[in-house]
Design an enzyme around this catalytic site. Sequence first.
Site, PDB file in Angstrom:
ATOM      1  N   ASP A  42       6.297-108.646   3.684  1.00 13.98           N
ATOM      2  CA  ASP A  42       6.269-107.281   3.132  1.00 13.98           C
ATOM      3  C   ASP A  42       5.512-107.253   1.802  1.00 13.98           C
ATOM      4  O   ASP A  42       4.718-106.337   1.543  1.00 13.98           O
ATOM      5  CB  ASP A  42       7.688-106.693   2.992  1.00 13.98           C
TER       6      ASP A  42
ATOM      7  N   ASP B 231      -0.199-108.484  14.138  1.00 15.74           N
ATOM      8  CA  ASP B 231      -0.604-107.246  14.800  1.00 15.74           C
ATOM      9  C   ASP B 231      -0.611-106.106  13.774  1.00 15.74           C
ATOM     10  O   ASP B 231      -1.568-105.328  13.669  1.00 15.74           O
ATOM     11  CB  ASP B 231       0.388-106.954  15.928  1.00 15.74           C
TER      12      ASP B 231
END
Length: 337
Positions: free
Chosen positions: A208, A232
């Site tokens: 993150d 992805d």
Amino acid sequence: MSQTITVIPGDGIGPEVTQAVLAVLKAADADLEYDEQIAGLVALKEVRDPLPKATLDSAEQNRVILKGPLTTPSGSGFRSINVAFRKAFDLYANVRPVRTLVPGGRYEDIDLVLIRENTEGLYVGVEHHIGMHGDPRAAAESVMIITRFGAERVCRYAFEYARANGRKKVTLAHKANILKFTQGLFLEVGRKVAEDFPDIEWEDRIIDATAMHLVLDPYQFDVLVMENMFGDILSDLMAGLVGGLGFAPAGNIGIDTAMFEAVHGSAPDIAGQGIANPTGLLLSACLMLDHIGQHEVSSRIRSAIDDVIRAGQALTVDMGGGASTTEYTDALVGALA
Ligand code: NAI
């Protein structure tokens, strides 16, 4: 001797962008023969199988595949053909370079490569419903699979890629603070692999925070490696740094087979309108040309793309212009003449 490749135009905007790419490859004198095959919705309609045996046989024979986007129904329906391809040919490393092409965007001179593990993680699709209190679908459960073997080969690929391409640094992004077993294993293996590459700077970061830092200051990164789903998501974020999905290419690399495709999907919202940007698939074709040793052809195509985009006269709508796919393609063909 020219190389035969399997070409799958795909769904939605796939046939439009594939046609454009084949025209440019011809203009650039790429030494290629094409074995055209079907997959996805088109194949389901024509032969009632989204991944026909003839397509798999062709890919197995040619070992190099250029694939347009394939529509995957969400929630129900057949499983992703893209994932099936990656599994069938064990295409374990998904290489996604992003480079600034259109000047005047949020950032100039972005040049990053994300290497995504392509066969494991949550995308193995081991998931099921759990029935409770008379509701057969009261809950759903999915399993993230990380193996030492899978993590090792993709991390090693990332470091070898960095070394072979004159890159300085590899960042391994993970969530080992929360997913201590699966992500912890990926990190542990990556750390070990890094020891074999003392010439390449390396770091690990939480996924993150990596996403935030990529947006705040992308220049601190070079090559990034991570597990399947994180890769992805972050590769789309990175495509956004250089102006969107229309420019992002991908190579899916296995030991003896490689498949090249744009990062974007079949874009049903603009399919058939003749306005799709073929640059993502064209840059994927350039990765393919590099893979089979036709470097001179790929570098001429990349220069033509740079020239046409810098001239700014035949840009597709997503690049801020008003040109059709055909007008942009004609400009590329003209630049190669
Ligand atoms: P998408 O990438 O198809 O479209 C997202 C947005 O970007 C849309 O507004 C679209 O118009 C635009 N866009 C995408 N490619 C473009 C191009 N070349 N030129 C101009 N604009 C472009 O993503 P979405 O809508 O989430 O997915 C549509 C279908 O594609 C789904 O069925 C999905 O499963 C499939 N898909 C297939 C992929 C593949 O075959 N490798 C990859 C991603 C999605």
